[in-house]
Design a protein around this motif. Structure first.
Motif, short mmCIF file in Angstrom:
data_model
loop_
_atom_site.label_atom_id
_atom_site.label_comp_id
_atom_site.label_asym_id
_atom_site.label_seq_id
_atom_site.Cartn_x
_atom_site.Cartn_y
_atom_site.Cartn_z
N LEU A 1 0.81 -1.22 0.00
CA LEU A 1 0.00 0.00 0.00
C LEU A 1 0.85 1.27 0.00
N HIS B 1 -12.54 7.29 -2.92
CA HIS B 1 -11.81 6.41 -2.00
C HIS B 1 -11.06 5.34 -2.77
N GLY B 2 -10.00 4.84 -2.17
CA GLY B 2 -9.24 3.74 -2.78
C GLY B 2 -7.81 3.76 -2.30
N ILE B 3 -7.03 2.78 -2.77
CA ILE B 3 -5.64 2.70 -2.32
C ILE B 3 -4.67 3.30 -3.33
N ASN B 4 -5.18 3.62 -4.55
CA ASN B 4 -4.28 4.17 -5.56
C ASN B 4 -3.80 5.56 -5.14
N GLU C 1 -6.13 8.50 -5.08
CA GLU C 1 -7.36 8.36 -4.27
C GLU C 1 -7.06 8.62 -2.80
N ILE D 1 -7.20 7.11 0.95
CA ILE D 1 -7.18 5.77 1.54
C ILE D 1 -7.84 5.77 2.93
N GLY D 2 -8.32 4.61 3.36
CA GLY D 2 -8.79 4.44 4.74
C GLY D 2 -10.21 4.90 4.97
N VAL E 1 -1.58 5.46 5.40
CA VAL E 1 -0.37 5.59 4.59
C VAL E 1 -0.09 7.09 4.57
N LEU F 1 -16.48 2.62 4.55
CA LEU F 1 -15.27 1.98 4.03
C LEU F 1 -14.41 1.54 5.21
N PHE G 1 -11.62 -0.56 6.83
CA PHE G 1 -10.42 -1.30 6.43
C PHE G 1 -10.19 -2.54 7.28
N ALA H 1 -8.02 -4.19 1.03
CA ALA H 1 -7.55 -2.90 0.54
C ALA H 1 -7.72 -2.86 -0.97
N GLY H 2 -8.22 -1.76 -1.48
CA GLY H 2 -8.36 -1.61 -2.92
C GLY H 2 -9.71 -2.07 -3.44
N GLN H 3 -10.62 -2.40 -2.53
CA GLN H 3 -11.93 -2.88 -2.94
C GLN H 3 -12.76 -1.75 -3.51
N ARG H 4 -13.33 -1.94 -4.67
CA ARG H 4 -14.17 -0.91 -5.29
C ARG H 4 -15.62 -1.07 -4.84
N PHE I 1 -5.63 2.18 9.22
CA PHE I 1 -6.41 3.09 8.37
C PHE I 1 -7.68 3.62 9.01
N GLY I 2 -8.07 3.03 10.12
CA GLY I 2 -9.31 3.47 10.74
C GLY I 2 -9.04 4.12 12.07
#
Ligand code: SF4
Ligand code: SF4
Ligand code: SF4
Lengths: 342, 189
Positions: free
Chosen positions: A61, A254-257, A260, A262-263, A285, B83, B85, B90-93, B141-142
């Motif tokens: 990540l 939202h997303g990990i890219n 985007e 994150i979290g 991150v 969302l 975590f 991680a990375g789920q759309r 992340f949370g």
């Protein structure tokens, strides 16, 4: 009775007493099983390895493309403060202010300065910024102070009108002071003397907006047109409000890219630079990124790995040269980043 | 006649006194230890969530076939994110409960809609193996509302806890049995 007999018996009694005391302390200090614990073995030393599907890979990540790095670190300022929480830049004279409850560090741009006393006592961490006319807005957890020639203070702990639970940002334009209160999950509007005028947030049915704030992070800033931007962190979005405080639009996904957020709740901090670009900071991150005024991702200011991982927020500020100042609250330093090639 | 003040103690008498002294000391020690035992409150093993680094050994080191350590949700800290975590890979759309979207390898977390944009996450204890994967996601992340705890209806309270021995975060502590759990805020409860 014979003195000798009393003496002899006394010794016997003392022996029993010494035994009792010794035995009591020996027994109380013994905790079954507490010996030889915490001797960490590596997996190679016999611990069954955790199956792949039980592992959580943080390293993945944190990856980014180095070609996206737009900024370089210019300098690092040691604040000398125990628990710094607020950071701001006076764009008119270039003064950089780092604030804690025990004092404030005043720097001349990126040149380290001296710690001075606060003009007013603050109860708990809050926020700091310079107002439209150069006045200092200094907020503790539940009270805002307008510091110019005089000091005007307003607010107290609570959830009623004009009260605060956890102030995370205070900003002013030419007409109003806005406060972001993560505890009450709302933004409140005051006149420049601290008179309550209204609120944006969960109970504001007219605006139809809800702030989803699961953690004490709710930042704000103005763009060059005087619009107020608020981080609705639980929705992972930045929201635009007119200078009067009416909702206009939002962006963010939202997303990990890298482009985007994150979290569960990000960005935790952001600031708008002279070109109306957004500089955002994320927790989880820890990274600082740059977006244009429409929310298009431009690149990275500080990649993952730059800050102490224990930081849960990175207060940001920019100066008139668009240098980015970022407060590492754990290392108690201000990191200064400038665009590469400038 | 003048009394003899420097009367010598016979060897026999000296040995007798020594024996008597040793016996009394022994009795004292035994009595003291017994008293301490009576007074001492029973203790249990528990995880200090502030120290746990989610190394995964809770799932593999326990003497029980399925670990006595389980994930618990501290709703006073969070537990309602859309969302989450701790719940999603991680990375789920797609933010749905589909198995492919879930992080937990055993499907031990239940996601229930509350009102937009809030969901409630509860742990199905019998499915949880205490791997801490969800705790890691939530901590990073949370808001850190998921945490691992030794469940005392399952734990054998081994004299020497094997997880404590292998714990990479040195997170295992002995605490009084009447306050057998530790919340993230640092309180025993
Ligand atoms: S991820 Fe691991 S610790 Fe979390 S609920 Fe599932 S089995 Fe339990
Ligand atoms: S004390 Fe024994 S049963 Fe309890 S968690 Fe440790 S190893 Fe498992
Ligand atoms: S062994 Fe220790 S560090 Fe590892 S998951 Fe269990 S409590 Fe946490």
């Amino acid at each position: 009775m014979d003195r000798k007999i009393i003496f002899k018996n006394g010794i016997w009694i003392l022996l029993v007493a010494a035994g009792l005391v010794g035995g009591y302390f020996m027994a109380s200090s013994y905790i079954p099983g507490n010996t030889a614990v915490n001797e960490v073995k590596s997996d190679g030393a016999g611990n069954p390895a955790l199956p792949e599907n039980f592992k959580y890979d943080m390293a993945k990540l944190k990856q980014y493309d180095p070609r996206q790095l737009l900024y370089g670190e210019e300098t690092k300022i040691k604040t000398g403060l125990k628990e710094p929480f607020g950071l701001t830049v006076n764009k008119k004279d270039g003064r950089v202010l780092v604030v804690s409850t025990e004092g404030m560090l005043v720097c001349d741009g990126a040149i380290a300065g001296k710690v001075a006393a606060l003009p007013v006592r603050l109860e708990g961490p809050g926020s700091v910024s310079f107002g439209f006319a150069g006045e200092l807005l200094l907020a503790g957890r539940d009270r805002v102070n307008i510091v110019s020639g005089t000091i005007i203070g307003f607010g107290k702990k609570g959830k009623g009108v004009g009260e605060f639970k956890y102030i995370t940002s205070v900003k002013a334009n030419a007409k109003y002071i806005f406060t972001a209160d993560a505890g009450n999950r709302r933004v409140c509007k005051f006149d420049l003397k601290g008179k309550y005028l209204g609120q944006i947030g969960r109970k504001d049915k007219a605006a139809g907006k809800n702030f989803v704030i699961p953690s004490p992070h709710m930042d704000m800033d103005f763009d060059s047109k005087g619009n107020l931007w608020v981080a609705n962190a639980g929705l992972l979005q930045l929201e635009k409000y007119s200078p009067e405080g009416v909702f206009v639009s939002s962006w963010g996904k939202h997303g990990i890219n890298i482009d985007e957020f994150i979290g569960c709740c990000n960005p935790v901090n952001f600031v708008i630079d002279g070109g109306d670009n957004f500089i955002t900071a994320e927790k989880g991150v820890l990274r600082i990124k740059k977006y244009d005024k429409t929310g298009k991702f431009l690149g990275v200011v500080a990649p993952p790995g730059t800050f102490n991982e224990k930081n849960t927020s990175i207060p940001l500020a920019v100066d008139s040269k668009n240098r980015v100042y970022a407060l590492d609250t754990i290392e108690k330093t201000v990191r200064v980043f400038s665009e590469k090639g400038y | 006649m003048e009394e003899n003040k420097t009367k010598k103690v016979s060897r026999m008498e000296f040995l007798k006194n020594l024996g008597r002294g040793a016996l009394l000391l022994f009795l004292g020690i035994t009595g003291g230890a017994a008293l301490a035992r009576v007074k001492k409150k029973p203790a249990v093993w528990q995880i200090d969530p502030a120290k746990c680094i989610q190394c995964g050994r809770c799932a593999t080191e326990c003497v029980l076939r399925v670990s006595a350590v389980k994930c618990v949700h501290n709703f006073s800290l969070c537990g309602y994110c859309n969302l989450c975590f701790g719940f999603f890979q991680a990375g789920q759309r797609e933010l749905t409960s589909g198995g492919e979207n879930q992080l937990c390898p055993t499907g031990a977390i239940k996601r229930k809609f509350v009102e937009y944009p809030y969901y409630e996450y509860t742990i199905i204890e019998k499915l949880c193996v205490g791997c801490g994967k969800c705790v890691k996601g939530c901590t990073a992340f949370g808001n850190g509302s998921l945490q691992l705890q030794v469940m005392h209806d399952r734990c054998k309270n081994c004299n020497e806890c094997l997880i404590a021995k292998a714990c990479a975060g040195k997170a295992f502590v002995r605490i009084p049995a009447e306050k057998a759990y530790i919340t993230k805020e640092g309180r025993e409860s």
